[in-house]
Design an enzyme around this catalytic site. Structure first.
Site, PDB file in Angstrom:
ATOM      1  N   CYS A   1       0.833  -1.200   0.000  1.00 17.56           N
ATOM      2  CA  CYS A   1       0.000   0.000   0.000  1.00 17.56           C
ATOM      3  C   CYS A   1       0.873   1.257   0.000  1.00 17.56           C
ATOM      4  O   CYS A   1       1.855   1.344   0.740  1.00 17.56           O
ATOM      5  CB  CYS A   1      -0.915   0.013   1.215  1.00 17.56           C
ATOM      6  SG  CYS A   1      -2.227  -1.229   1.127  1.00 17.56           S
TER       7      CYS A   1
ATOM      8  N   GLN B   1      -4.228  -6.963  -6.835  1.00 18.57           N
ATOM      9  CA  GLN B   1      -4.808  -7.548  -5.631  1.00 18.57           C
ATOM     10  C   GLN B   1      -6.120  -6.826  -5.326  1.00 18.57           C
ATOM     11  O   GLN B   1      -6.134  -5.621  -5.051  1.00 18.57           O
ATOM     12  CB  GLN B   1      -3.860  -7.427  -4.437  1.00 18.57           C
ATOM     13  CG  GLN B   1      -4.369  -8.173  -3.197  1.00 18.57           C
ATOM     14  CD  GLN B   1      -3.534  -7.914  -1.963  1.00 18.57           C
ATOM     15  OE1 GLN B   1      -3.515  -6.794  -1.460  1.00 18.57           O
ATOM     16  NE2 GLN B   1      -2.841  -8.935  -1.482  1.00 18.57           N
TER      17      GLN B   1
ATOM     18  N   TYR C   1      -8.266  -8.347   7.126  1.00 17.91           N
ATOM     19  CA  TYR C   1      -9.250  -7.611   6.331  1.00 17.91           C
ATOM     20  C   TYR C   1     -10.495  -8.481   6.129  1.00 17.91           C
ATOM     21  O   TYR C   1     -10.595  -9.570   6.677  1.00 17.91           O
ATOM     22  CB  TYR C   1      -8.604  -7.127   5.036  1.00 17.91           C
ATOM     23  CG  TYR C   1      -7.462  -6.172   5.311  1.00 17.91           C
ATOM     24  CD1 TYR C   1      -7.634  -5.043   6.117  1.00 17.91           C
ATOM     25  CD2 TYR C   1      -6.182  -6.417   4.807  1.00 17.91           C
ATOM     26  CE1 TYR C   1      -6.585  -4.181   6.401  1.00 17.91           C
ATOM     27  CE2 TYR C   1      -5.125  -5.561   5.086  1.00 17.91           C
ATOM     28  CZ  TYR C   1      -5.336  -4.448   5.885  1.00 17.91           C
ATOM     29  OH  TYR C   1      -4.291  -3.601   6.166  1.00 17.91           O
TER      30      TYR C   1
ATOM     31  N   ARG D   1      -4.346 -14.503  -1.391  1.00 17.78           N
ATOM     32  CA  ARG D   1      -3.380 -14.322  -0.314  1.00 17.78           C
ATOM     33  C   ARG D   1      -4.091 -14.627   0.997  1.00 17.78           C
ATOM     34  O   ARG D   1      -5.211 -14.164   1.222  1.00 17.78           O
ATOM     35  CB  ARG D   1      -2.808 -12.911  -0.277  1.00 17.78           C
ATOM     36  CG  ARG D   1      -1.637 -12.805   0.728  1.00 17.78           C
ATOM     37  CD  ARG D   1      -0.805 -11.578   0.529  1.00 17.78           C
ATOM     38  NE  ARG D   1       0.459 -11.700   1.264  1.00 17.78           N
ATOM     39  CZ  ARG D   1       1.402 -10.770   1.287  1.00 17.78           C
ATOM     40  NH1 ARG D   1       1.242  -9.642   0.612  1.00 17.78           N
ATOM     41  NH2 ARG D   1       2.514 -10.959   1.956  1.00 17.78           N
TER      42      ARG D   1
ATOM     43  N   LEU E   1      10.371 -11.550   5.717  1.00 14.42           N
ATOM     44  CA  LEU E   1      11.778 -11.320   6.054  1.00 14.42           C
ATOM     45  C   LEU E   1      12.715 -12.227   5.265  1.00 14.42           C
ATOM     46  O   LEU E   1      13.658 -12.798   5.805  1.00 14.42           O
ATOM     47  CB  LEU E   1      12.001 -11.487   7.561  1.00 14.42           C
ATOM     48  CG  LEU E   1      11.290 -10.467   8.463  1.00 14.42           C
ATOM     49  CD1 LEU E   1      11.577 -10.746   9.925  1.00 14.42           C
ATOM     50  CD2 LEU E   1      11.703  -9.038   8.099  1.00 14.42           C
TER      51      LEU E   1
ATOM     52  N   ARG F   1       8.986  -5.141   1.537  1.00 13.83           N
ATOM     53  CA  ARG F   1       9.901  -4.134   2.079  1.00 13.83           C
ATOM     54  C   ARG F   1      11.310  -4.268   1.501  1.00 13.83           C
ATOM     55  O   ARG F   1      11.991  -3.268   1.270  1.00 13.83           O
ATOM     56  CB  ARG F   1       9.937  -4.231   3.603  1.00 13.83           C
ATOM     57  CG  ARG F   1       8.644  -3.789   4.281  1.00 13.83           C
ATOM     58  CD  ARG F   1       8.676  -4.087   5.772  1.00 13.83           C
ATOM     59  NE  ARG F   1       7.501  -3.605   6.465  1.00 13.83           N
ATOM     60  CZ  ARG F   1       6.339  -4.256   6.559  1.00 13.83           C
ATOM     61  NH1 ARG F   1       6.221  -5.441   5.981  1.00 13.83           N
ATOM     62  NH2 ARG F   1       5.315  -3.746   7.214  1.00 13.83           N
TER      63      ARG F   1
END
Length: 367
Positions: free
Chosen positions: A25, A100, A183, A231, A302, A325
């Site tokens: 986002c 998505q 969500y 997902r 990660l 990230r």
């Protein structure tokens, strides 16, 4: 040969490697419409050499946005704005593009993360009344969401289908249905957030019913020769919540509806979650789902080093790696991974001269 840079067939979609840019986002839309920021952000990532680009969570209704600055695909203006971005990417990158589709449920109507991210009250100009399977707020201090009635369920299901039709018109290559991170669809799945007494609550079969209906509607509205996947949060990390065994049952039901893959994340539903963060801390969830179902799985969490990603694929723990990230921090992560693993990746002709002398066969240019 690098396992990470082997091709992957996602349904009918051929990916040149197994690096997937996960949805992230940006909180930079206007009225749900993509802006110049999306042109810059997605355009940059489309030149990274990854195998697939998935756009950020894209709301199917205005109320389904996480924040007032979230991307949406619920009107003609949204569609036209995103078409502009998609065209620019298509003109300069061969990378497949997926979208998505999402509804934030009780976690909607929040402020921007860099402004604190708390809930915005319904009476505020940037807020609205949230909706969920049950009238249980995400945090005690939040306003309770409205419990969706049967009419509301049909409205949202049809909104997902309409957004899928818009995605098809945009020429999108695949759809990921957002069923994770607390969500709306995840809220229906988890017994912590779904306390309904009708056929959409109670048993596992009932709690899966609405997410399966939404998936089926999206699958029916999108071209049959293009893939649709989901997902999931494979566990709530809360005792008595959604867990990996339930996720496996859900995955098997989805596969019968034509689900191509499972993008395996976790958490996000409850502030009580207890997770221990470490490199690849969610990979074991993807491994178990893949072993029990045989479905194509995307692992996330990660996974920052190329050698780690390579080992996950080589060991058969997952079929692809999702980067979020890590690729924001290093938008050329796939280039560096290819160099480290002795593989080739795409670079546009304008960038070919930056190929390092130590890696003279790094770039496999495609006109």
């Amino acid at each position: 040969m690098s396992h990470l840079f082997q091709p992957l067939r996602l349904g009918t979609l051929d990916l040149p490697n197994r690096i997937i840019i996960a949805p992230m986002c940006q909180y930079s839309a206007e009225g749900g419409s993509a802006t110049d920021w999306h042109m810059m952000h997605l355009g940059n990532l489309a030149l990274s050499g990854a195998g697939l680009l998935i756009t950020e969570a894209t709301a199917v209704t205005p109320e389904g946005r996480i924040s007032y600055k979230d991307l949406g695909l619920y009107n003609d203006e949204n569609e036209a704005a995103l078409a502009r971005v998609v065209k620019a990417i298509r003109d300069h990158s061969p990378m497949p593009i997926a979208i998505q589709l999402a509804h934030a449920g009780r976690k909607a109507s929040t402020d921007l993360p860099w402004k604190g991210g708390g809930q915005i009250a319904p009476g505020h100009s940037d807020g609205w009344e949230t909706e969920a399977p049950s009238a249980i707020p995400y945090l005690n201090e939040y306003d309770a969401p409205t419990e969706l009635d049967k009419t509301g369920l049909v409205r949202i299901r049809d909104a997902f289908a309409a957004a899928a039709e818009r995605s098809a018109r945009l020429g999108i290559d695949g759809i990921e249905v957002h069923g994770a991170h607390g969500y709306l669809l995840h809220e229906f799945l988890s017994p912590l957030s779904n306390k309904r007494k009708d056929e959409y609550g109670g048993s596992l079969e009932n709690r899966m019913r609405f997410p399966l209906e939404v998936f089926e509607a999206v699958r029916a509205a999108f071209p049959a020769d293009k893939p649709v996947w989901i997902r999931v949060s494979a566990t709530d990390w809360v005792e008595g919540g959604w867990d990996v065994d339930m996720t496996i049952a859900f995955a098997k039901a989805l596969e019968k509806l034509g689900c191509t893959a499972i993008h395996v994340s976790s958490g996000g539903l409850s502030p009580l979650q207890q997770m221990q963060l470490s490199p690849g801390y969610q990979v074991n969830l993807a491994r178990k789902i893949k072993a029990e179902t045989g479905m194509t799985t995307i692992a996330v969490g990660l996974i920052n080093e190329p050698e780690h990603a390579e080992a996950i694929i080589a060991n058969g723990d997952a079929d692809a790696i999702g980067l979020a990230r890590a690729i924001l921090y290093n938008p050329r992560w796939p280039w560096h991974a290819a160099a480290a693993l002795g593989a080739k990746t795409f670079a546009p002709p304008q960038y070919l001269r930056c190929q390092p002398r130590a890696h003279p066969k790094l770039f496999a240019h495609t006109d």
